[in-house]
Motif scaffolding. Structure first.
Motif, PDB file in Angstrom:
ATOM      1  N   THR A 143     -40.958  41.330  -1.509  1.00  0.00           N
ATOM      2  CA  THR A 143     -40.478  42.192  -0.431  1.00  0.00           C
ATOM      3  C   THR A 143     -40.519  43.646  -0.904  1.00  0.00           C
ATOM      4  N   GLY A 184     -38.899  42.247   4.685  1.00  0.00           N
ATOM      5  CA  GLY A 184     -37.995  41.175   5.098  1.00  0.00           C
ATOM      6  C   GLY A 184     -36.730  41.723   5.738  1.00  0.00           C
ATOM      7  N   ASP A 185     -36.073  40.846   6.514  1.00  0.00           N
ATOM      8  CA  ASP A 185     -34.768  41.272   7.037  1.00  0.00           C
ATOM      9  C   ASP A 185     -33.719  41.269   5.917  1.00  0.00           C
ATOM     10  N   SER A 186     -34.141  40.865   4.707  1.00  0.00           N
ATOM     11  CA  SER A 186     -33.284  41.041   3.529  1.00  0.00           C
ATOM     12  C   SER A 186     -33.003  42.524   3.297  1.00  0.00           C
ATOM     13  N   ASP A 238     -40.872  41.079   9.152  1.00  0.00           N
ATOM     14  CA  ASP A 238     -39.967  40.036   9.661  1.00  0.00           C
ATOM     15  C   ASP A 238     -39.523  40.350  11.086  1.00  0.00           C
ATOM     16  N   LYS A 280     -43.472  37.662  10.655  1.00  0.00           N
ATOM     17  CA  LYS A 280     -42.911  36.390  10.186  1.00  0.00           C
ATOM     18  C   LYS A 280     -41.728  36.021  11.079  1.00  0.00           C
TER      19      LYS A 280
HETATM   20  O1  KIV Z   1     -36.145  38.550   4.379  1.00  0.00           O
HETATM   21  C1  KIV Z   1     -36.679  38.132   3.337  1.00  0.00           C
HETATM   22  O2  KIV Z   1     -36.706  38.796   2.305  1.00  0.00           O
HETATM   23  C2  KIV Z   1     -37.286  36.810   3.370  1.00  0.00           C
HETATM   24  C3  KIV Z   1     -37.739  36.222   2.066  1.00  0.00           C
HETATM   25  C4  KIV Z   1     -36.577  35.692   1.339  1.00  0.00           C
HETATM   26  C5  KIV Z   1     -38.787  35.198   2.255  1.00  0.00           C
HETATM   27  O3  KIV Z   1     -37.383  36.217   4.404  1.00  0.00           O
END
Ligand code: KIV
Length: 273
Positions: free
Chosen positions: A20, A41-43, A81, A110
């Motif tokens: 990410t 990512g939404d992370s 994401d 994603k």
């Molecule tokens: O949002 C994110 O970082 C993710 C990864 C953990 C795959 O979806």
């Protein structure tokens, strides 16, 4: 790399390396390091925006961070994401995926979901989007799954994850994330499904791996079992900031070397009433 080349790596080449990133400098570093794909990512909610989890992240957040990543990513594949509740209804899914591609510049989107969201994947793919799926532990539904925990340990849940992965592959996803699964299950899915599996906490036998950048750099405390701190950048950053603060307070920074003298004549002629 484009999504077709990414998909073709199912059959040949070393494991795919994904990470990410949420901003230009780190995207540039990922590109220079030769990673195969960057996920916005939404992370970003937990790692960068200070939220407790992924749920408050909006489509505007992801679009802005994707645009920043794109400016540093060169020709590296950038996947964005779709955040929580942004793709439940077909119209929302199309509009929000379009925002990530048109405003953010994403090469692919994603979404988290298996059989239940295969129809949305199919719709997006039919309209020309490249879609990565995400099954197993799906942080956007962590409340329903009982928290951030291993999925697919029992036969019924393992079978459901197999069915989810197949449904997404059939719907046209070019790859899928497998998160927090027993390594044996991930290995078996990888052997049977037609698209690349990208694991996180799913053992070494997936077609590729993905990690949250901040976990690799020591920003997650306590450290998580499924990751490794490759360089403790968090500790190094703390050290640098403490040294900076100490020198400012001691009057030893900045010195002449970091200053611009200017013209004495100009300063001497200034009036301050
Ligand atoms: O949002 C994110 O970082 C993710 C990864 C953990 C795959 O979806």
């Amino acid at each position: 790399m484009n999504t077709s080349e990414f998909r073709a790596r199912k059959k040949s080449g070393p494991p795919l390396v994904c990470v990410t990133a949420y901003d230009t400098p780190f995207a540039h570093l990922a590109e220079e390091a030769g990673v195969d794909a960057i996920l916005v990512g939404d992370s970003v909610g937990r790692t960068t925006l200070g939220y407790e989890n992924e749920l408050p992240v909006t489509i505007d957040d992801i679009a802005r961070h994707t645009a920043a990543v794109k400016r540093g990513a060169g020709s590296t594949l950038v996947i964005a994401d779709l955040p929580f509740m942004s793709y439940v209804h077909p119209d929302d899914a199309l509009r929000n995926a379009a925002t990530l591609v048109q405003i953010g510049g994403a090469d692919a989107v994603k979404l988290e979901g298996g059989s239940d969201l295969a129809g949305i994947t199919e719709l997006l793919v039919d309209r020309g989007f490249a879609v990565m799926a995400h099954v197993g532990l799906t942080p956007q539904t962590a409340h329903r799954l009982g928290g951030y925990r291993l999925q697919g340990a029992a036969l019924s849940s393992a079978q459901a994850i197999v069915d989810d992965t197949n449904a997404q592959a059939t719907a046209g996803a070019f790859a899928t994330v497998l998160e927090m699964l027993p390594a044996r299950l991930a290995k078996s899915i990888t052997a049977h499904v037609a698209i690349p599996t990208i694991g996180i906490g799913a053992g070494p036998d997936c077609d590729g791996q993905i990690q949250v950048l901040h976990d690799l750099l020591g920003f997650s405390s306590p450290a998580l079992r499924h990751t490794r701190v490759f360089t403790d950048v968090a500790q190094l950053t703390g050290k640098a900031l403490r040294a900076y603060a100490k020198e400012v307070r001691a009057g030893t920074f900045p010195t002449e070397d970091q200053s611009f003298k200017g013209n004495r004549g100009v300063v001497n002629r200034l009036t301050f009433e």
